[in-house]
Scaffold this motif. Sequence first.
Motif, PDB file in Angstrom:
ATOM      1  N   VAL A   5       0.854  -1.177   0.000  1.00  0.00           N
ATOM      2  CA  VAL A   5       0.000   0.000   0.000  1.00  0.00           C
ATOM      3  C   VAL A   5       0.898   1.239   0.000  1.00  0.00           C
ATOM      4  O   VAL A   5       1.780   1.371   0.843  1.00  0.00           O
ATOM      5  N   TYR A   6       0.690   2.098  -0.969  1.00  0.00           N
ATOM      6  CA  TYR A   6       1.457   3.333  -1.074  1.00  0.00           C
ATOM      7  C   TYR A   6       0.523   4.510  -0.861  1.00  0.00           C
ATOM      8  O   TYR A   6      -0.305   4.800  -1.705  1.00  0.00           O
ATOM      9  N   ASN A   7       0.647   5.166   0.258  1.00  0.00           N
ATOM     10  CA  ASN A   7      -0.150   6.341   0.525  1.00  0.00           C
ATOM     11  C   ASN A   7       0.648   7.550   0.037  1.00  0.00           C
ATOM     12  O   ASN A   7       1.428   8.140   0.787  1.00  0.00           O
ATOM     13  N   LEU A   8       0.462   7.905  -1.235  1.00  0.00           N
ATOM     14  CA  LEU A   8       1.265   8.973  -1.817  1.00  0.00           C
ATOM     15  C   LEU A   8       0.980  10.325  -1.197  1.00  0.00           C
ATOM     16  O   LEU A   8       1.878  11.163  -1.111  1.00  0.00           O
ATOM     17  N   GLU A   9      -0.239  10.546  -0.746  1.00  0.00           N
ATOM     18  CA  GLU A   9      -0.537  11.826  -0.104  1.00  0.00           C
ATOM     19  C   GLU A   9       0.309  11.978   1.164  1.00  0.00           C
ATOM     20  O   GLU A   9       0.917  13.021   1.390  1.00  0.00           O
ATOM     21  N   GLU A  10       0.384  10.934   1.951  1.00  0.00           N
ATOM     22  CA  GLU A  10       1.188  10.965   3.177  1.00  0.00           C
ATOM     23  C   GLU A  10       2.677  11.071   2.851  1.00  0.00           C
ATOM     24  O   GLU A  10       3.406  11.855   3.472  1.00  0.00           O
ATOM     25  N   ARG A  11       3.133  10.307   1.868  1.00  0.00           N
ATOM     26  CA  ARG A  11       4.552  10.300   1.515  1.00  0.00           C
ATOM     27  C   ARG A  11       5.010  11.641   0.949  1.00  0.00           C
ATOM     28  O   ARG A  11       6.112  12.099   1.246  1.00  0.00           O
ATOM     29  N   THR A  12       4.169  12.287   0.126  1.00  0.00           N
ATOM     30  CA  THR A  12       4.560  13.585  -0.423  1.00  0.00           C
ATOM     31  C   THR A  12       4.582  14.649   0.672  1.00  0.00           C
ATOM     32  O   THR A  12       5.434  15.536   0.661  1.00  0.00           O
ATOM     33  N   TYR A  13       3.659  14.542   1.629  1.00  0.00           N
ATOM     34  CA  TYR A  13       3.674  15.462   2.775  1.00  0.00           C
ATOM     35  C   TYR A  13       4.966  15.283   3.576  1.00  0.00           C
ATOM     36  O   TYR A  13       5.626  16.256   3.947  1.00  0.00           O
ATOM     37  N   LEU A  14       5.319  14.027   3.848  1.00  0.00           N
ATOM     38  CA  LEU A  14       6.532  13.759   4.624  1.00  0.00           C
ATOM     39  C   LEU A  14       7.782  14.239   3.891  1.00  0.00           C
ATOM     40  O   LEU A  14       8.730  14.733   4.513  1.00  0.00           O
ATOM     41  N   PHE A  15       7.791  14.109   2.574  1.00  0.00           N
ATOM     42  CA  PHE A  15       8.918  14.592   1.781  1.00  0.00           C
ATOM     43  C   PHE A  15       9.069  16.106   1.939  1.00  0.00           C
ATOM     44  O   PHE A  15      10.168  16.602   2.194  1.00  0.00           O
ATOM     45  N   ALA A  16       7.969  16.844   1.803  1.00  0.00           N
ATOM     46  CA  ALA A  16       8.016  18.298   1.948  1.00  0.00           C
ATOM     47  C   ALA A  16       8.460  18.686   3.356  1.00  0.00           C
ATOM     48  O   ALA A  16       9.278  19.593   3.543  1.00  0.00           O
ATOM     49  N   ARG A  17       7.947  17.996   4.361  1.00  0.00           N
ATOM     50  CA  ARG A  17       8.315  18.273   5.743  1.00  0.00           C
ATOM     51  C   ARG A  17       9.806  18.015   5.982  1.00  0.00           C
ATOM     52  O   ARG A  17      10.507  18.831   6.573  1.00  0.00           O
ATOM     53  N   ASP A  18      10.298  16.883   5.465  1.00  0.00           N
ATOM     54  CA  ASP A  18      11.705  16.545   5.661  1.00  0.00           C
ATOM     55  C   ASP A  18      12.633  17.514   4.934  1.00  0.00           C
ATOM     56  O   ASP A  18      13.725  17.819   5.415  1.00  0.00           O
ATOM     57  N   CYS A  19      12.199  18.002   3.774  1.00  0.00           N
ATOM     58  CA  CYS A  19      12.989  19.020   3.062  1.00  0.00           C
ATOM     59  C   CYS A  19      13.138  20.263   3.925  1.00  0.00           C
ATOM     60  O   CYS A  19      14.224  20.846   4.019  1.00  0.00           O
ATOM     61  N   ARG A  20      12.069  20.668   4.569  1.00  0.00           N
ATOM     62  CA  ARG A  20      12.125  21.857   5.422  1.00  0.00           C
ATOM     63  C   ARG A  20      13.037  21.636   6.632  1.00  0.00           C
ATOM     64  O   ARG A  20      13.777  22.544   7.018  1.00  0.00           O
TER      65      ARG A  20
END
Length: 69
Positions: A5-20
């Motif tokens: 299961v790939y929750n892309l909405e969650e993963r893209t949010y985490l990516f943006a957060r980790d970039c910050r």
Amino acid sequence: MEKKVYNLEERTYLFARDCRFLLKKLVRNTSNNEDIRQLVKSSGSIAANYIEANEKLGDKDFIFRYKNI
């Protein structure tokens, strides 16, 4: 075989957060200020584009929008 299961909405949010989090650790100077600003904008844009594409009107519309991400 179990389907992943790939929750892309969650993963893209985490990516943006980790970039910050990463960018907060960088030294701000004239040579990297613009790069920092662009990465903040583009990392958040990925999640926004995915969410918009997911609010589809139909399968053809979803495919069209997803290809443009």
